[in-house]
Scaffold this active site. Structure first.
Site, PDB file in Angstrom:
ATOM      1  N   ARG A 250      41.468  16.671  59.937  1.00 10.45           N
ATOM      2  CA  ARG A 250      42.578  16.529  60.866  1.00 10.45           C
ATOM      3  C   ARG A 250      42.783  17.831  61.635  1.00 10.45           C
ATOM      4  O   ARG A 250      42.458  18.923  61.151  1.00 10.45           O
ATOM      5  CB  ARG A 250      43.869  16.170  60.126  1.00 10.45           C
ATOM      6  CG  ARG A 250      43.808  14.872  59.335  1.00 10.45           C
ATOM      7  CD  ARG A 250      45.110  14.628  58.601  1.00 10.45           C
ATOM      8  NE  ARG A 250      45.073  13.416  57.798  1.00 10.45           N
ATOM      9  CZ  ARG A 250      44.662  13.364  56.537  1.00 10.45           C
ATOM     10  NH1 ARG A 250      44.266  14.476  55.938  1.00 10.45           N
ATOM     11  NH2 ARG A 250      44.661  12.216  55.873  1.00 10.45           N
ATOM     12  N   LYS A 275      48.623  17.025  55.152  1.00  6.66           N
ATOM     13  CA  LYS A 275      49.320  15.738  55.177  1.00  6.66           C
ATOM     14  C   LYS A 275      49.568  15.190  53.784  1.00  6.66           C
ATOM     15  O   LYS A 275      50.644  14.660  53.496  1.00  6.66           O
ATOM     16  CB  LYS A 275      48.518  14.722  55.995  1.00  6.66           C
ATOM     17  CG  LYS A 275      49.205  13.370  56.128  1.00  6.66           C
ATOM     18  CD  LYS A 275      48.414  12.434  57.016  1.00  6.66           C
ATOM     19  CE  LYS A 275      49.128  11.090  57.166  1.00  6.66           C
ATOM     20  NZ  LYS A 275      48.365  10.152  58.037  1.00  6.66           N
ATOM     21  N   HIS A 348      42.491  13.542  67.485  1.00 12.27           N
ATOM     22  CA  HIS A 348      42.352  12.726  66.279  1.00 12.27           C
ATOM     23  C   HIS A 348      41.226  11.713  66.429  1.00 12.27           C
ATOM     24  O   HIS A 348      40.693  11.229  65.425  1.00 12.27           O
ATOM     25  CB  HIS A 348      43.664  12.004  65.987  1.00 12.27           C
ATOM     26  CG  HIS A 348      43.764  11.493  64.576  1.00 12.27           C
ATOM     27  ND1 HIS A 348      43.923  12.321  63.489  1.00 12.27           N
ATOM     28  CD2 HIS A 348      43.708  10.226  64.075  1.00 12.27           C
ATOM     29  CE1 HIS A 348      43.971  11.600  62.382  1.00 12.27           C
ATOM     30  NE2 HIS A 348      43.844  10.333  62.709  1.00 12.27           N
ATOM     31  N   ARG A 351      38.228  12.641  64.573  1.00 11.67           N
ATOM     32  CA  ARG A 351      38.252  12.235  63.162  1.00 11.67           C
ATOM     33  C   ARG A 351      37.833  10.777  63.031  1.00 11.67           C
ATOM     34  O   ARG A 351      37.068  10.423  62.117  1.00 11.67           O
ATOM     35  CB  ARG A 351      39.655  12.457  62.606  1.00 11.67           C
ATOM     36  CG  ARG A 351      39.858  11.987  61.171  1.00 11.67           C
ATOM     37  CD  ARG A 351      41.243  12.418  60.693  1.00 11.67           C
ATOM     38  NE  ARG A 351      41.656  11.774  59.462  1.00 11.67           N
ATOM     39  CZ  ARG A 351      41.300  12.158  58.243  1.00 11.67           C
ATOM     40  NH1 ARG A 351      40.486  13.180  58.101  1.00 11.67           N
ATOM     41  NH2 ARG A 351      41.751  11.533  57.172  1.00 11.67           N
ATOM     42  N   HIS A 374      41.424  10.473  52.483  1.00 12.93           N
ATOM     43  CA  HIS A 374      42.475   9.463  52.449  1.00 12.93           C
ATOM     44  C   HIS A 374      42.941   9.245  51.019  1.00 12.93           C
ATOM     45  O   HIS A 374      42.123   9.157  50.092  1.00 12.93           O
ATOM     46  CB  HIS A 374      41.977   8.139  53.027  1.00 12.93           C
ATOM     47  CG  HIS A 374      41.873   8.139  54.520  1.00 12.93           C
ATOM     48  ND1 HIS A 374      40.910   7.446  55.212  1.00 12.93           N
ATOM     49  CD2 HIS A 374      42.633   8.776  55.457  1.00 12.93           C
ATOM     50  CE1 HIS A 374      41.070   7.630  56.505  1.00 12.93           C
ATOM     51  NE2 HIS A 374      42.100   8.430  56.684  1.00 12.93           N
ATOM     52  N   TYR A 383      38.821   2.452  60.448  1.00  8.23           N
ATOM     53  CA  TYR A 383      37.596   2.995  61.019  1.00  8.23           C
ATOM     54  C   TYR A 383      36.500   1.929  61.063  1.00  8.23           C
ATOM     55  O   TYR A 383      35.607   1.982  61.904  1.00  8.23           O
ATOM     56  CB  TYR A 383      37.125   4.209  60.200  1.00  8.23           C
ATOM     57  CG  TYR A 383      38.117   5.347  60.240  1.00  8.23           C
ATOM     58  CD1 TYR A 383      38.115   6.259  61.284  1.00  8.23           C
ATOM     59  CD2 TYR A 383      39.096   5.480  59.269  1.00  8.23           C
ATOM     60  CE1 TYR A 383      39.034   7.289  61.349  1.00  8.23           C
ATOM     61  CE2 TYR A 383      40.022   6.507  59.317  1.00  8.23           C
ATOM     62  CZ  TYR A 383      39.987   7.405  60.354  1.00  8.23           C
ATOM     63  OH  TYR A 383      40.906   8.409  60.416  1.00  8.23           O
TER      64      TYR A 383
END
Length: 409
Positions: A250, A275, A348, A351, A374, A383
């Site tokens: 990120r 995050k 982003h 990513r 994640h 994705y």
């Protein structure tokens, strides 16, 4: 003229002079200090109470609204006053490259800080930032409609706020509802409000999830080729883009990446994600590693900042939160890649590009989720939605379906 306020102004100006800013910038903040001192002098204040800072900020906001001063001048004045207040409260102040705020009163800022601190006890830092952002909008709304005290807030105020925010949240107001619930639970526990909103916000509309596109291989190539690597700015941008495409990190993690988090002997990056607060270990490819090394050795200013990527002008500190959007606006234009608002071609998207390439290479969702950091596998499913070739493999054949209408033959 109040001697204490003048002393605060002199101390703040000393901080500004000490970070290596240009003489013009120092002179501009010197004028801002004079404005704050004069403001307090007219009101016979020898100290700088928070209420006076609130009044000063409101005054500058109104001047900007009437067109008497520009946004940059307003921001500098507000930032100066808040630095002086911080110095008076804590006995020290540090120069920060940041926006002076969104016009919140000092009391609202204190409540927001307390709420964020309480939320940080049981949610991840990224979620705390989300909560603080939504509640900041709510507090600005309350200031705008004249709700001076949180105890005066009504259920109708909350209802009107959610109605006002709905058009601004096309993906749904789930985050707004969640933030308001947590905020009023905090206010109820702290005795700052007796309004209960659980019943009002019991059934929020489900969030609409949109699969945003990634960059094609051609666009990725154009983006990288369009970055001039002869300049320090180009070296920095090239390294950041390559790092994002090759690792899927990120933007906030790339901006916060420290020099000691790169293991050059093992070609690894070891960090804690901003995050999720989860540790993450990623391989550093030769191409990305060489780009980062080139920036550090031949582009990065000689400074004491621990971060890999820093500003190119004094003060040489960590890059700001808007770095990703600024970088992409600059580089997409030069690469000749068409870009309009909300088309998903943001930093982003790099990513998402890395995640999509993982899926296209045959990596399963568990591996993609692990590499992308994640916390849940479901977060990686978006994705897969843009991996066109893999979606074609999921299509069912139509040969065995009988055609029942002549017009469809």
């Amino acid at each position: 003229m109040g001697s204490m306020v003048s002393g605060l102004a002199d101390a703040v100006l000393g901080v500004v002079e000490g970070v290596g800013l240009s003489s013009d910038t120092v002179a501009r903040y010197g004028k801002c200090c004079e404005v704050v001192v004069e403001f307090c002098d007219r009101r016979d204040f020898d100290a700088l109470p928070a209420s006076v800072v609130d009044e000063f900020v409101a005054c500058q906001q109104e001047r900007a609204r009437r067109g008497e001063i520009g946004r940059n001048r307003r921001n500098a004045l507000v930032k100066t006053a808040r630095m002086m207040l911080e110095l008076q409260r804590t006995g020290e102040v540090a120069w920060r490259v940041m926006s002076p705020g969104s016009g919140l009163s000092e009391s609202s800022c204190e409540v927001l800080e307390q709420f964020a601190a309480a939320a940080g006890l049981d949610v991840a830092p990224g979620s705390v930032r989300l909560l603080a952002g939504e509640i900041r909008h709510f507090l600005v709304y309350l200031d705008r409609i004249g709700r001076g005290a949180l105890g005066a807030v009504t259920v109708d105020d909350v209802r009107r706020f959610t109605a006002e925010m709905a058009p601004k949240r096309p993906a749904g107001i789930g985050n707004v509802v969640w933030s308001l619930k947590r905020f009023f639970a905090f206010l109820n526990a702290a005795g700052l409000s007796d309004v209960r909103i659980d019943g009002l916000l019991a059934h929020a509309a489900p969030q609409r999830v949109r699969a945003l596109p990634c960059f094609t291989r051609e666009e990725t190539g154009l983006l990288l080729e369009g970055i001039e690597t002869e300049t320090p700015c180009g070296k920095r941008d090239y390294a950041m883009v390559l790092l994002a495409v090759s690792t899927g990190l990120r933007c906030c993690d790339i901006v916060a990446l420290r020099l000691d988090e790169i293991d050059w002997r093992r070609d690894e990056i070891r960090l804690v994600q901003a995050k999720t607060s989860r540790p993450l270990v990623l391989p550093l490819s030769a191409l990305a590693g060489n780009a980062v090394a080139e920036w550090i050795l031949h582009g990065r200013p000689d400074c004491d900042a621990p971060e890999v990527f820093v500003r190119l002008q004094a003060p040489f500190v960590k890059l700001g939160n808007s770095t990703g959007s600024t970088l992409m606006r600059r580089r997409l234009t030069r690469a000749g890649i068409e870009h309009v608002a909300h088309d998903g071609k943001s930093f982003h998207a790099l990513r998402r590009t890395a995640g999509t390439r993982l899926i296209e290479s045959g990596a399963g969702l568990p591996l993609a989720a692990q590499i992308l950091g994640h916390a849940r596998i479901n977060s990686s499913r978006r994705y897969f939605a843009v991996a066109s070739e893999q979606l074609r493999q999921c299509c069912l054949p139509l040969q065995e379906l009988a055609c029942t209408k002549e017009g469809l033959r």
